[in-house]
Design a protein around this motif. Structure first.
Motif, mmCIF file in Angstrom:
data_model
loop_
_atom_site.group_PDB
_atom_site.id
_atom_site.type_symbol
_atom_site.label_atom_id
_atom_site.label_comp_id
_atom_site.label_asym_id
_atom_site.label_seq_id
_atom_site.Cartn_x
_atom_site.Cartn_y
_atom_site.Cartn_z
ATOM 1 N N LEU A 162 0.832 -1.205 0.000
ATOM 2 C CA LEU A 162 0.000 0.000 0.000
ATOM 3 C C LEU A 162 0.864 1.253 0.000
ATOM 4 C CD1 LEU A 162 -2.788 1.332 0.222
ATOM 5 C CD2 LEU A 162 -2.610 1.110 2.699
ATOM 6 N N SER A 163 1.931 1.252 0.773
ATOM 7 C CA SER A 163 2.819 2.421 0.822
ATOM 8 C C SER A 163 3.439 2.688 -0.548
ATOM 9 C CB SER A 163 3.915 2.197 1.865
ATOM 10 O OG SER A 163 3.372 2.091 3.160
ATOM 11 N N SER A 164 3.886 1.621 -1.217
ATOM 12 C CA SER A 164 4.493 1.801 -2.543
ATOM 13 C C SER A 164 3.480 2.363 -3.527
ATOM 14 C CB SER A 164 5.031 0.456 -3.044
ATOM 15 O OG SER A 164 6.023 -0.050 -2.171
ATOM 16 N N LEU A 165 2.276 1.844 -3.476
ATOM 17 C CA LEU A 165 1.235 2.334 -4.382
ATOM 18 C C LEU A 165 0.948 3.812 -4.148
ATOM 19 C CD1 LEU A 165 -1.070 1.988 -6.425
ATOM 20 C CD2 LEU A 165 -2.510 1.219 -4.525
ATOM 21 N N LEU A 166 0.716 4.191 -2.901
ATOM 22 C CA LEU A 166 0.367 5.583 -2.604
ATOM 23 C C LEU A 166 1.552 6.519 -2.809
ATOM 24 C CD1 LEU A 166 -1.904 5.148 0.544
ATOM 25 C CD2 LEU A 166 -2.539 5.265 -1.858
ATOM 26 N N GLU A 167 2.775 6.055 -2.548
ATOM 27 C CA GLU A 167 3.956 6.889 -2.816
ATOM 28 C C GLU A 167 4.102 7.137 -4.306
ATOM 29 O OE1 GLU A 167 6.537 5.297 1.034
ATOM 30 O OE2 GLU A 167 7.032 4.655 -0.992
ATOM 31 N N GLY A 168 3.867 6.092 -5.117
ATOM 32 C CA GLY A 168 3.945 6.283 -6.567
ATOM 33 C C GLY A 168 2.896 7.261 -7.065
ATOM 34 N N ILE A 169 1.672 7.128 -6.578
ATOM 35 C CA ILE A 169 0.607 8.061 -6.973
ATOM 36 C C ILE A 169 0.945 9.477 -6.532
ATOM 37 C CG2 ILE A 169 -1.809 8.653 -6.582
ATOM 38 C CD1 ILE A 169 -2.428 5.692 -6.403
ATOM 39 N N ALA A 170 1.458 9.607 -5.304
ATOM 40 C CA ALA A 170 1.808 10.938 -4.796
ATOM 41 C C ALA A 170 2.895 11.583 -5.641
ATOM 42 C CB ALA A 170 2.255 10.834 -3.341
ATOM 43 N N GLY A 171 3.969 10.815 -5.962
ATOM 44 C CA GLY A 171 5.037 11.367 -6.793
ATOM 45 C C GLY A 171 4.543 11.773 -8.161
ATOM 46 N N ALA B 166 -3.904 8.196 5.692
ATOM 47 C CA ALA B 166 -3.995 9.543 6.265
ATOM 48 C C ALA B 166 -2.762 10.364 5.906
ATOM 49 C CB ALA B 166 -4.148 9.456 7.781
ATOM 50 N N LEU B 167 -1.574 9.740 5.944
ATOM 51 C CA LEU B 167 -0.354 10.439 5.551
ATOM 52 C C LEU B 167 -0.429 10.843 4.084
ATOM 53 C CD1 LEU B 167 2.465 11.320 6.538
ATOM 54 C CD2 LEU B 167 3.330 9.107 5.762
ATOM 55 N N PHE B 168 -0.936 9.972 3.250
ATOM 56 C CA PHE B 168 -1.116 10.262 1.829
ATOM 57 C C PHE B 168 -2.089 11.428 1.634
ATOM 58 C CE2 PHE B 168 -3.680 9.210 -2.039
ATOM 59 C CZ PHE B 168 -2.725 9.549 -2.976
ATOM 60 N N ILE B 169 -3.197 11.414 2.372
ATOM 61 C CA ILE B 169 -4.198 12.483 2.245
ATOM 62 C C ILE B 169 -3.597 13.829 2.657
ATOM 63 C CG2 ILE B 169 -6.368 13.350 3.208
ATOM 64 C CD1 ILE B 169 -7.368 10.503 3.323
ATOM 65 N N GLN B 170 -2.918 13.865 3.791
ATOM 66 C CA GLN B 170 -2.334 15.128 4.261
ATOM 67 C C GLN B 170 -1.270 15.643 3.298
ATOM 68 O OE1 GLN B 170 -1.171 13.817 8.214
ATOM 69 N NE2 GLN B 170 -2.856 14.936 9.143
ATOM 70 N N TYR C 49 -4.869 19.079 -3.867
ATOM 71 C CA TYR C 49 -5.666 18.076 -4.573
ATOM 72 C C TYR C 49 -6.935 17.782 -3.771
ATOM 73 C CZ TYR C 49 -2.263 16.768 -8.182
ATOM 74 O OH TYR C 49 -1.436 16.768 -9.276
ATOM 75 N N SER C 50 -7.987 17.417 -4.481
ATOM 76 C CA SER C 50 -9.236 17.051 -3.819
ATOM 77 C C SER C 50 -9.085 15.672 -3.165
ATOM 78 C CB SER C 50 -10.383 17.019 -4.829
ATOM 79 O OG SER C 50 -11.557 16.526 -4.229
ATOM 80 N N VAL C 51 -9.430 15.589 -1.879
ATOM 81 C CA VAL C 51 -9.275 14.327 -1.132
ATOM 82 C C VAL C 51 -10.620 13.837 -0.593
ATOM 83 C CG1 VAL C 51 -6.879 14.768 -0.507
ATOM 84 C CG2 VAL C 51 -8.692 15.651 0.960
#
Length: 807
Positions: free
Chosen positions: A320-329, A386-390, A397-399
């Motif tokens: 999950l962390s890898s997925l959300l980090e990739g999306i965030a980047g 939550a870290l990804f959202i913040q 971005y809309s969350v």
């Protein structure tokens, strides 16, 4: 008649003159229409025609006259015109001769001019050829320079050189074949430059895609550092603690900690290849095509970020962390691209990619959620999201969709917590020994006070050191265990709302509902079910536990108000469990009364009075001895743990029940006559019960308990007087009000009638005392028949004096 026709003719002649003089056709018609309308017959139209013919004849005569006067002048004019034409023809022939002479001299001059022009042209051609050769060599040099620059990856310099060649130098040699050849090669060269710069851009995009996850990781780390700084500020200043991450106050307070996610010691993102590619395509006039190609490439890269499935069972949630980090980047690069360029990335396009990635991530997470059965694991997943959202909220971005996902996670989280604590509470209730809880030392005692809502007696609060260990607490061990589970449930529920969770009212409402369900379903109803036990000691312990749970629920309501995470909510919180425990406590009290009264009833049922006995007993009946022994035991052991109020009520109710049961024995319908010996036996037993109560310790309040036996005591006194033949004093209202105020008149009269009076044998004869007080039929005859009839009437109206209904 001739005169009339003449007048009509004159009138028509005038009208015809007006018609002729009309300036337009409409005026002509306007003059003609009245004449036609006035025509009444065809005979009147004929004069109009004659008038018109007359006018016509006059005009023709006038024209002929004018022509006859000017005929000679017309003939002279025609002859003059013929003379002028003959002169014109002569002048035309002279002009033709002069033109032929001028043409001959012009041809000679042209031949001389042509010879001069030919000699000058030869020399100009030589000069032009020399200059053309120089221009063509320069064009060739520039064309080769373009390819050299392209080979050195100086794409923009090559484009500038090609532009200069096309717009400046090539225009100077447009009349040569080489210009046409180079002109045809310009589009191909443009394509070469565009392909070369797109190759560099694709390489840059590939590196960006490879860097996206690390870029997201750096962004997450920066957000975590901001969290820590905000926590430190909140500890130093409580006011700052009320502001969340990404709020205006937090952003201002964190201005001193500047950090560029795209350019730092860990990662650097250079946008130069993108800028160069944009500039070149803009110069080539292919901006729209480049924008479309870039958007398509980013969409394909977005699809490569999303895996086919997601495993949330990993202990550290790395997938999950890898997925959300990739999306965030990826999203951070998109937002930075939009900020650093103009018209390349539109806000709707970026938002579309963001929404698509969020929906894909939400779908993967939602599909993997059913396999999670551990609340702690779900809490870790919530922390990553939550870290990804913040992080993405700081990039504007809309969350909202992700906030909705957190609601789903919280529903699952609260469901898992509720199931876990439901099982724990069921086990606690089932395995409890329902005995007062012993505490071995002060440490354990303080631990119980800290974890429960138990309030020690005032003496223990005043001097805790005076407590002797081991000490016994009133509740059983299930009470502190349930309190621990409740506190853990509250803490773990509100733990979900830490860091980021905007639906705090949902947390409060869910916790309120879950606490009510657990306390009512798993604790209260389970304890009520155990009230079916036949052991009074266990029921007493359950009652004690219920009372402490009721107090705990009251304290818990205040705790929930203080712990409430929603700032908009106000007002008190009321738990259904508070009322449920109160009602269960009342149920338990009734159950204790029922058990005690049932035992008392069983003991009294063993009483074997021979109401016609002639033998005087010397000691109390065995059932009464057993009854007082039972009362002593439950007062000193079984019921000692009851609350004082319940204990006093129970004692009073039990004694009142005993007194009522004892009174029913001699007043039973089956007892027709009571001998003096049997009466003394009953009076002895009743007196023994009164003496037992009088001999109780002061802590039981014997004086108050005697109030429940007052009727029994006075009835025994009355029976004793009846045995001595002095029962008539009962019918003296002044004496009865003092000595027998609690004795019912009918019961007293019935008892006196049944007891044999001193000196009266067989129980019959004599005047009924009931008639003396005027309670009979009014007849003066004595004997048992009149009294029996009287009581029969009263029984019909008020019912029999039988045994008490146990239901």
């Amino acid at each position: 008649m001739p005169g009339l026709i003449a007048d009509q003719y004159d009138d028509l002649t005038g009208a015809v003159q007006q018609i002729i003089l009309s300036s337009s056709e409409s005026d002509y018609l306007d003059q003609l229409i009245p004449l036609l309308k006035n025509a009444q017959a065809s005979t009147q139209v004929t004069p109009l025609i004659h008038a018109l013919n007359h006018v016509t004849a006059d005009r023709e005569a006038e024209i002929e006259r004018i022509c006859n006067n000017n005929h000679q002048e017309f003939i002279s004019s025609v002859q003059h015109l013929q003379t002028v034409r003959e002169g014109t023809v002569k002048l035309t022939s002279e002009i033709m001769e002069l033109s032929l002479s001028i043409e001959a001299s012009t041809e000679k001059l042209a031949e001389q001019k042509k010879a001069l022009v030919d000699s000058r042209g030869v020399r100009q051609n030589i000069d032009d050829a020399t200059q053309a050769l120089k221009d063509c060599l320069e064009v060739l040099r520039l064309a080769n320079q373009v390819h050299d620059l392209l080979g050195k990856k100086n794409h923009y310099a090559a484009l500038r050189a090609l532009d200069e060649l096309q717009n400046v130098h090539l225009r100077e040699v447009t009349r040569y074949k080489i210009a046409e050849m180079i002109e045809r090669s310009v589009p191909a060269t443009h394509r070469l430059i565009a392909e070369a710069v797109m190759t560099d851009l694709n390489t840059w995009l590939y590196r960006i895609r490879e860097t996206s996850q690390f870029l997201g990781e750096v962004a997450f780390y920066h957000t975590e550092m901001r969290r820590n700084r905000q926590r430190d500020r909140a500890q130093q200043d409580e006011y700052l603690g009320s502001f969340k991450l990404n709020s205006a106050i937090e952003l201002v307070a964190d201005e001193g900690e500047e950090f560029d996610v795209l350019n730092n010691d860990e990662v650097q993102v250079d946008f130069s290849p993108l800028f160069e590619c944009m500039h070149i395509h803009d110069a080539l006039g292919q901006t729209d095509k480049f924008r479309a190609d870039y958007a398509a490439t980013r969409r394909r890269q977005k699809d490569l970020l999303i895996p086919q499935a997601l495993d949330l069972l990993d202990e550290e949630a790395n997938g999950l962390s890898s997925l959300l980090e990739g999306i965030a980047g990826f999203a951070i690069v998109e937002k930075a691209t939009m900020a650093k360029t103009t018209a390349l990335r539109a806000q709707p396009d970026v938002d579309e990619l963001w929404d698509s990635m969020c929906q894909s991530a939400i779908s993967l997470i939602s599909a993997a959620l059913p396999r999670i059965d551990n609340a702690e694991k779900l809490l870790k997943i919530k922390g990553v999201i939550a870290l990804f959202i913040q992080t993405m909220d700081s990039w504007h971005y809309s969350v909202q969709a992700l906030d909705a996902l957190l609601l789903t996670l919280f529903a699952k989280y609260s469901e898992l917590l509720k199931k876990r604590y439901s099982d724990d509470l069921a086990e606690v209730v089932a395995e409890d020994d329902y005995m007062p809880m012993p505490v071995p030392n002060a440490a354990e005692y303080n631990k119980v006070l800290a974890l429960t809502w138990y309030t020690p007696p005032p003496s223990e609060q005043a001097d805790p050191e005076a407590i002797e260990y081991p000490c016994i607490l009133p509740f059983s061990q299930m009470y502190p265990l349930v309190c621990i589970d409740i506190r853990n449930l509250i803490n773990q529920t509100y733990l979900f709302a830490d860091d980021h969770f905007r639906h705090t009212s949902v947390v409060d409402g869910t916790l309120h509902r879950d606490l009510d369900d657990l306390l009512v379903q798993r604790v209260c109803l389970a304890l009520i079910d155990r009230l079916r036990s036949q052991y009074p000691g266990q029921v007493v312990q359950i009652l004690t536990n219920l009372e402490h749970f009721e107090r705990a629920c009251t304290d818990l309501e205040h705790l929930l108000v203080e712990a409430r995470s929603s700032t908009s909510a106000a007002g008190p919180i009321t738990l259904r469990a508070t009322k449920a425990f109160k009602e269960a406590k009342e149920h338990a009290e009734r159950r204790i009364f029922e058990l005690v009264n049932s035992k008392i009833d069983d003991l009294i049922d063993t009483a074997e009075y021979d109401w016609l006995s002639t033998w005087v007993p010397r000691e109390v009946s065995p059932y009464m001895t057993e009854l007082t022994r039972y009362l002593a035991n439950i007062m000193s052991s079984v019921l000692v743990g009851l609350p004082e109020g319940v204990k006093d009520t129970l004692y009073f109710s039990a004694l009142a029940f005993i007194g009522d049961a004892l009174l029913r024995l001699p007043l039973d319908e089956g007892v027709v006559r009571i001998t003096r010996q049997a009466a003394r036996a009953w009076v002895m037993d009743a007196g023994h019960l009164v003496e037992f109560v009088q001999g109780l310790d002061e802590e039981h309040g014997p004086e108050r308990l005697l109030g429940g036996l007052e009727e029994l005591r006075q009835m025994g006194d009355l029976m004793g007087l009846a045995v001595e033949g002095e029962g008539d004093v009962f019918f003296d209202s002044s004496v009865r009000g003092v000595r027998f105020g609690r004795v019912d008149k009918l019961k007293g009269a019935e008892l006196l009638e049944k007891v044999e009076r001193k000196g009266v044998g067989g129980g019959g004869g004599g005047r009924s005392p009931l008639l003396a007080v005027g309670v009979g039929t009014g007849a003066e005859e004595g004997g048992r028949k009149g009294v029996a009839n009287t009581f029969g009437d009263f029984r019909d109206r008020f019912g029999p004096f039988g045994k008490r209904d146990r239901s």
